[in-house]
Design a protein around this motif. Structure first.
Motif, PDB file in Angstrom:
ATOM      1  N   GLN A  42       2.730 -10.109  32.107  1.00 26.27           N
ATOM      2  CA  GLN A  42       3.907 -10.585  32.821  1.00 26.27           C
ATOM      3  C   GLN A  42       3.604 -10.858  34.287  1.00 26.27           C
ATOM      4  O   GLN A  42       4.147 -11.783  34.886  1.00 26.27           O
ATOM      5  N   LEU A  43       2.717 -10.039  34.871  1.00 28.75           N
ATOM      6  CA  LEU A  43       2.372 -10.212  36.283  1.00 28.75           C
ATOM      7  C   LEU A  43       1.339 -11.311  36.500  1.00 28.75           C
ATOM      8  O   LEU A  43       1.324 -11.955  37.548  1.00 28.75           O
ATOM      9  N   LEU A  44       0.472 -11.508  35.512  1.00 28.70           N
ATOM     10  CA  LEU A  44      -0.570 -12.529  35.601  1.00 28.70           C
ATOM     11  C   LEU A  44      -0.363 -13.545  34.490  1.00 28.70           C
ATOM     12  O   LEU A  44      -1.059 -13.539  33.469  1.00 28.70           O
ATOM     13  N   LYS A  45       0.611 -14.407  34.669  1.00 28.71           N
ATOM     14  CA  LYS A  45       0.961 -15.365  33.622  1.00 28.71           C
ATOM     15  C   LYS A  45       0.039 -16.575  33.689  1.00 28.71           C
ATOM     16  O   LYS A  45      -0.046 -17.256  34.711  1.00 28.71           O
ATOM     17  N   ILE A  46      -0.660 -16.845  32.577  1.00 26.88           N
ATOM     18  CA  ILE A  46      -1.551 -17.991  32.463  1.00 26.88           C
ATOM     19  C   ILE A  46      -1.209 -18.709  31.170  1.00 26.88           C
ATOM     20  O   ILE A  46      -1.088 -18.075  30.107  1.00 26.88           O
ATOM     21  N   ASP A  47      -1.067 -20.023  31.240  1.00 24.54           N
ATOM     22  CA  ASP A  47      -0.631 -20.786  30.070  1.00 24.54           C
ATOM     23  C   ASP A  47      -1.577 -20.610  28.890  1.00 24.54           C
ATOM     24  O   ASP A  47      -1.141 -20.451  27.743  1.00 24.54           O
ATOM     25  N   ARG A  48      -2.883 -20.639  29.158  1.00 28.65           N
ATOM     26  CA  ARG A  48      -3.843 -20.503  28.059  1.00 28.65           C
ATOM     27  C   ARG A  48      -3.738 -19.125  27.414  1.00 28.65           C
ATOM     28  O   ARG A  48      -3.845 -18.985  26.193  1.00 28.65           O
ATOM     29  N   ARG A  49      -3.516 -18.107  28.240  1.00 24.98           N
ATOM     30  CA  ARG A  49      -3.346 -16.753  27.700  1.00 24.98           C
ATOM     31  C   ARG A  49      -2.066 -16.669  26.867  1.00 24.98           C
ATOM     32  O   ARG A  49      -2.034 -16.011  25.822  1.00 24.98           O
ATOM     33  N   ASP A  50      -1.020 -17.351  27.316  1.00 29.07           N
ATOM     34  CA  ASP A  50       0.237 -17.351  26.563  1.00 29.07           C
ATOM     35  C   ASP A  50       0.057 -18.003  25.196  1.00 29.07           C
ATOM     36  O   ASP A  50       0.587 -17.517  24.187  1.00 29.07           O
ATOM     37  N   SER A  51      -0.660 -19.108  25.142  1.00 29.30           N
ATOM     38  CA  SER A  51      -0.864 -19.788  23.861  1.00 29.30           C
ATOM     39  C   SER A  51      -1.707 -18.930  22.919  1.00 29.30           C
ATOM     40  O   SER A  51      -1.451 -18.877  21.711  1.00 29.30           O
ATOM     41  N   ARG A  52      -2.696 -18.230  23.475  1.00 27.75           N
ATOM     42  CA  ARG A  52      -3.512 -17.356  22.620  1.00 27.75           C
ATOM     43  C   ARG A  52      -2.689 -16.183  22.101  1.00 27.75           C
ATOM     44  O   ARG A  52      -2.831 -15.781  20.938  1.00 27.75           O
ATOM     45  N   LYS A  53      -1.837 -15.648  22.952  1.00 23.86           N
ATOM     46  CA  LYS A  53      -0.975 -14.537  22.529  1.00 23.86           C
ATOM     47  C   LYS A  53      -0.055 -14.980  21.398  1.00 23.86           C
ATOM     48  O   LYS A  53       0.166 -14.231  20.437  1.00 23.86           O
ATOM     49  N   LEU A  54       0.469 -16.190  21.484  1.00 23.02           N
ATOM     50  CA  LEU A  54       1.321 -16.711  20.419  1.00 23.02           C
ATOM     51  C   LEU A  54       0.540 -16.850  19.113  1.00 23.02           C
ATOM     52  O   LEU A  54       1.023 -16.471  18.041  1.00 23.02           O
ATOM     53  N   ALA A  55      -0.666 -17.408  19.214  1.00 22.93           N
ATOM     54  CA  ALA A  55      -1.476 -17.610  18.006  1.00 22.93           C
ATOM     55  C   ALA A  55      -1.838 -16.282  17.355  1.00 22.93           C
ATOM     56  O   ALA A  55      -1.752 -16.130  16.125  1.00 22.93           O
ATOM     57  N   GLU A  56      -2.248 -15.310  18.146  1.00 25.56           N
ATOM     58  CA  GLU A  56      -2.648 -14.018  17.584  1.00 25.56           C
ATOM     59  C   GLU A  56      -1.456 -13.254  17.026  1.00 25.56           C
ATOM     60  O   GLU A  56      -1.571 -12.559  16.010  1.00 25.56           O
ATOM     61  N   SER A  57      -0.290 -13.379  17.670  1.00 25.92           N
ATOM     62  CA  SER A  57       0.914 -12.727  17.155  1.00 25.92           C
ATOM     63  C   SER A  57       1.353 -13.364  15.846  1.00 25.92           C
ATOM     64  O   SER A  57       1.828 -12.678  14.938  1.00 25.92           O
ATOM     65  N   LEU A  58       1.193 -14.683  15.739  1.00 22.19           N
ATOM     66  CA  LEU A  58       1.524 -15.364  14.486  1.00 22.19           C
ATOM     67  C   LEU A  58       0.571 -14.920  13.382  1.00 22.19           C
ATOM     68  O   LEU A  58       0.988 -14.687  12.244  1.00 22.19           O
TER      69      LEU A  58
END
Length: 320
Positions: free
Chosen positions: A99-115
């Motif tokens: 939340q403190l270090l928001k990076i778009d690429r990290r967000d997309s990876r988090k979505l993929a791994e959560s899926l």
């Protein structure tokens, strides 16, 4: 990172997409540990071309967070053969560091791994043929709210200028009141430009409200809605306006397994904090369809006033 040569036929590829207006940050992961992140143009065709080149004959599953693009991205992705879900951003597992270090690429990876791990639930996506009906009802409500707000501005302008409104115009806004405002009302200053501009704006809004109302009337008279509307209006407390909102916002009521799931979708369940021996319940949750939730509460009060059985149940529940 592992080679994509380890990706076999019919293996699932999980795709997380961080959607923006001018670009998408995409991450592809597999069960075997392969991971690939990249930035691309906001195009479902470009994404499916990449997936078919890198992972031929695989099964593609994608997820993105609900936001300003609405469901247009969902329809585009499913249209090219990608199994897609849209998830609420608040449901994506995250850490304080992320939340403190928001990076778009990290967000997309988090979505993929959560899926991939099965941690995400998709929100309900309406059929594309129902979207315009819902938008029409919402637009009519917006126009009516803006019309009411403009009337409040006019009355405030009169009050701030010390204009005394005749008694016959104090209760309801009529055509005669509008004519009196245009022809007879006088402000403190020599000009009346502010009042006339507001009145012109009110006339435009009134025409828009009427046009939207006629379009809604044509919609509910169609075979698609007429029978369902009549059945909904047999429920105590539900009038024609609320019935139209229910049909266009909810669609298929059978998608809810029980009444609690329906109440949860409307945000009409209390917050709960259960810790050790302490259990506390707060106000209703902030999530849910706010448009229906407030109308449902109003309909419930009307139903209690009209239906004797519901009134008795309400009185017994209040005494417990």
């Amino acid at each position: 990172m592992r080679s994509n040569k380890k990706v076999g036929k019919r293996q699932k590829i999980f795709v997380g997409i961080d959607v923006h207006s001018k670009s998408w940050d995409v991450t592809c992961v597999t069960h075997k540990g392969y991971c690939r992140s990249f930035n691309q143009s906001p195009s479902a065709e470009a994404l499916i071309a990449f997936l078919r080149k890198e992972f031929p004959e695989a099964e593609y599953h994608a997820v993105y967070e609900s936001g300003f693009t609405g469901f247009s991205t969902y329809y585009a992705l499913t249209g090219v053969g990608i199994h897609t879900i849209v998830t609420n951003a608040a449901d994506v597992p995250t850490t304080q560091k992320e939340q403190l270090l928001k990076i778009d690429r990290r967000d997309s990876r988090k979505l993929a791994e959560s899926l991939r791990s099965g941690e995400l639930n998709g929100i309900h996506v309406r059929p594309v043929e129902d979207l315009d009906d819902r938008s029409l009802v919402r637009i009519r409500k917006i126009f009516k709210r803006e019309e009411a707000a403009t009337k409040v501005r006019i009355r405030h302008l009169l009050h701030s200028n010390g204009v005394e409104v005749p008694e016959q115009y104090t209760r309801r806004w009529t055509l005669a009141f509008t004519a009196w405002l245009r022809n007879e009302a006088r402000l403190l200053g020599p000009s009346r430009n502010s009042l006339l501009i507001l009145l012109d704006h009110l006339e435009v809004l009134h025409r828009e409200v009427l046009a939207a109302g006629r379009a809604v009337l044509r919609m509910i008279r169609s075979e698609k809605y007429a029978g369902l509307l009549c059945r909904l209006m047999t429920v105590p407390g539900i009038g024609i306006n609320f019935a139209v909102v229910l049909l266009t916002e909810i669609g298929d009521f059978n998608r809810f397994p029980n009444e609690r799931a329906f109440a949860c979708a409307l945000g009409l369940i209390p917050m709960c904090h259960d810790s050790g021996e302490n259990v506390s319940h707060g106000k209703k949750i902030f999530r849910g369809n706010r448009m229906i939730g407030s109308m449902m509460i109003e309909a419930a009060w009307r139903a209690v006033a009209k239906d004797a059985a519901l009134n008795a149940y309400h009185q017994n529940a209040a005494c417990v």
